[in-house]
Design a protein around this motif. Structure first.
Motif, PDB file in Angstrom:
ATOM      1  N   ASN A 158       1.996   1.804  -3.381  1.00  0.00           N
ATOM      2  CA  ASN A 158       0.923   2.386  -4.204  1.00  0.00           C
ATOM      3  C   ASN A 158       0.729   3.878  -3.923  1.00  0.00           C
ATOM      4  O   ASN A 158       0.313   4.639  -4.790  1.00  0.00           O
ATOM      5  CB  ASN A 158      -0.402   1.652  -3.952  1.00  0.00           C
TER       6      ASN A 158
ATOM      7  N   ARG B 191      -3.982   5.841   7.142  1.00  0.00           N
ATOM      8  CA  ARG B 191      -4.351   4.776   6.209  1.00  0.00           C
ATOM      9  C   ARG B 191      -4.828   3.536   6.976  1.00  0.00           C
ATOM     10  O   ARG B 191      -4.255   3.173   8.012  1.00  0.00           O
ATOM     11  CB  ARG B 191      -3.148   4.374   5.350  1.00  0.00           C
TER      12      ARG B 191
ATOM     13  N   VAL C 238      -5.734  -0.470   6.108  1.00  0.00           N
ATOM     14  CA  VAL C 238      -5.532  -1.416   5.010  1.00  0.00           C
ATOM     15  C   VAL C 238      -6.032  -2.813   5.401  1.00  0.00           C
ATOM     16  O   VAL C 238      -5.644  -3.345   6.445  1.00  0.00           O
ATOM     17  CB  VAL C 238      -4.026  -1.503   4.651  1.00  0.00           C
TER      18      VAL C 238
ATOM     19  N   ASP D 118       0.833  -1.204   0.000  1.00  0.00           N
ATOM     20  CA  ASP D 118       0.000   0.000   0.000  1.00  0.00           C
ATOM     21  C   ASP D 118       0.871   1.259   0.000  1.00  0.00           C
ATOM     22  O   ASP D 118       0.567   2.245  -0.680  1.00  0.00           O
ATOM     23  CB  ASP D 118      -0.928  -0.004   1.218  1.00  0.00           C
TER      24      ASP D 118
END
Lengths: 257, 270
Positions: free
Chosen positions: B25, B225, B227, B22
């Protein structure tokens, strides 16, 4: 009610004990007796009743039948029949005595064995507990003193399914500050009841009074429950330390007063 | 430039892998790790090797310290007797499982890292074991940031991510001078922030998802974030490796222990 024996039955968590407690509050306690057969060495409800309604006579297993036959004119006996007992198991006694049968059932329940058995149906709590859970596990904990934060964590895990699918759980626990608490959980009911029992603080080592737990459900990991409860317990030295702290606080409060 | 900050991986290799993907990304330029690579989870060696292999700047967490030096926590580290017993089980298992080179790596980790006006610690600048909970007293929070000289203090340890801005802070002190006179002084504290990165491998926010933080240096934007990863794999590995099954149960529900402490905002004075 004119009959002197009132037998109370119903499914798991429907509110049998609660219904009896409500009746206790309507009458003089010294005229009432309570009997909960089939609890073996883990008499949680009887201990709860004895603490909360000290005037009520609690019948112990073994003294029940004779005492029931000799109920005096001014006495009323409440017999709580747990979900795990066959309704027929007390039939011989109940038919031989003047008895009113009350079934406490969750709302909407129809055409059950309790309907056929009862003289009167009372609507109880909206329990979603299974009618016939496969496992009932009990354990006395007398002498154990539990860490309150650990007990909270254990109870949360227990009632959220960490040790199997729990339908009903209740217990009486002695804590580090000498107080005893009654814990009560029924699947489907939002409110989890925790009640401090009206008992004197136990501040003399390991309590010599009953504490214990009862868990009903499916796929229960009984050894994990037992081990976790053991892990919540304090060693002798820690018990003495905390009890001394409570004694000091109580003594300083008494001096200040 | 984007900086990713990860923390509290706790031997959860599945979660770490997905978080690193992630981060990739998100096109982060740099990663910092706030420690607790090991403890509770089933893959301490794989996690340490991954962090080492990627040369991620990492500070030492409380679990990393305990694996190196033996259990060295004060009583405030555990909210209950049960949590303490479980923590010790996890410690013993990890202590027996960790490879010598992994232990050596954990031993040489610094207690804090700096990158210009950013400071990175595990618990607080004073101690890896100290919890900076989001509701901790504002004065204490401000003191912890000021002690670093940084503008943003990145921490972990609580396993619950948050961003706390400390602005419009007014400090008032009274100096008692040697001539017995007194002097009042007031300071206006500049904007400071505490950013908690949450936990990659053992979240406590009520869901099993891993959490970390992206900080965009150019825009001054902080992004928390969350995930998803295959936590069931980690749960299975916990049980297979002989760790207490309750760890798997709690991991699957995003539960951990600190939030149940009697006094979670307790400030460790050890």
């Amino acid at each position: 009610m004119s009959n002197k024996i009132i037998a109370v039955a119903g499914p798991l968590g429907a509110g049998k004990t609660t219904w009896i407690c409500q009746n206790f509050m309507l009458q003089a306690p010294e005229s009432m007796l309570y009997f909960c057969p089939g609890t073996d060495s883990v008499p949680i409800d009887s201990t709860y009743m004895a603490a909360e309604y000290p005037g009520v006579q609690i019948l112990a297993e073994g003294q029940d039948m004779e005492r029931l036959k000799h109920v005096s004119g001014s006495e009323t006996v409440y017999v709580e029949i747990g979900f795990h007992l066959q309704l027929s198991s007390l039939e011989a006694v109940l038919t031989s005595l003047p008895c009113t049968r009350i079934a406490i059932l969750p709302p909407g329940m129809e055409q059950t064995e309790w309907h056929a058995w009862a003289d009167t149906i009372a609507v109880g709590a909206a329990s979603q507990a299974m009618l016939n859970p496969s496992q009932l596990w009990r354990s006395p904990l007398t002498g154990q003193v539990l860490d309150p934060a650990s007990l909270d964590m254990f109870w949360y895990e227990l009632t959220k399914g960490a040790y199997g699918q729990v339908q009903r759980a209740k217990g009486i626990f002695d804590l580090t500050d000498g107080r005893a608490f009654h814990f009560n959980f029924v699947a489907g009911l939002l409110q989890m009841e925790t009640t401090e029992l009206k008992l004197p603080r136990w501040l003399k080592g390991r309590p010599d009074r009953f504490s214990g737990i009862e868990v009903v459900g499916e796929n229960l990991d009984q050894s994990a429950i037992a081990q976790t409860l053991k892990d919540c317990g304090l060693e002798d030295r820690a018990i003495a330390y905390y009890q001394q702290q409570v004694k000091d606080v109580l003594a300083s409060g008494a001096e200040a007063a | 430039m984007k900086i990713a900050v990860i923390s509290c991986i706790h031997g959860n290799y599945e979660a770490l892998n997905v978080v690193l993907s992630d981060i990739d990304n998100q096109k982060a330029d740099k990663i910092y790790c706030l420690g607790d690579l090991v403890g509770y989870g089933p893959h301490p060696n794989a996690v340490v090797e991954m962090i080492r292999a990627l040369d991620i700047p990492t500070c030492q967490g409380c679990w990393d310290e305990d694996i190196v030096e033996g259990l060295n926590a004060c009583e405030c580290s555990y909210p209950s007797l049960l949590a303490e017993k479980r923590g010790k089980l996890a410690h013993e298992w990890t202590n027996q499982t960790i490879h010598p080179e992994g232990r050596e790596y954990l031993a040489q980790l610094p207690l804090s890292l700096r990158d210009n006006n950013l400071c990175f610690v595990h618990g607080s600048p004073h101690n890896q074991h100290e919890y900076l909970m989001p509701e901790v007293d504002a004065f204490v929070a401000m003191e912890r940031v000021l002690a670093t000289g940084a503008d943003i203090l990145f921490c972990g340890h609580t396993h619950v991510p948050y961003v706390r801005s400390l602005d419009a802070g007014q400090l008032q002190i009274r100096l008692k001078l040697t001539d017995k006179s007194e002097k009042d002084m007031r300071f206006s504290a500049p904007l400071k922030r505490i950013v908690n990165a949450g936990s990659v491998g053992e979240p406590r926010h009520g869901r099993p998802n891993a959490t970390y933080v992206i900080y965009d240096v150019d825009t001054d934007q902080i992004t928390l974030r969350e995930v998803e990863y295959d936590y069931q794999k980690t749960c299975a590995a916990i049980v297979e490796n002989g760790l207490p099954p309750i760890f798997a149960w709690r991991l699957a529900r995003g539960l951990e222990f600190a939030e149940r402490a009697d006094d979670p905002t307790h400030v460790c004075e050890r």
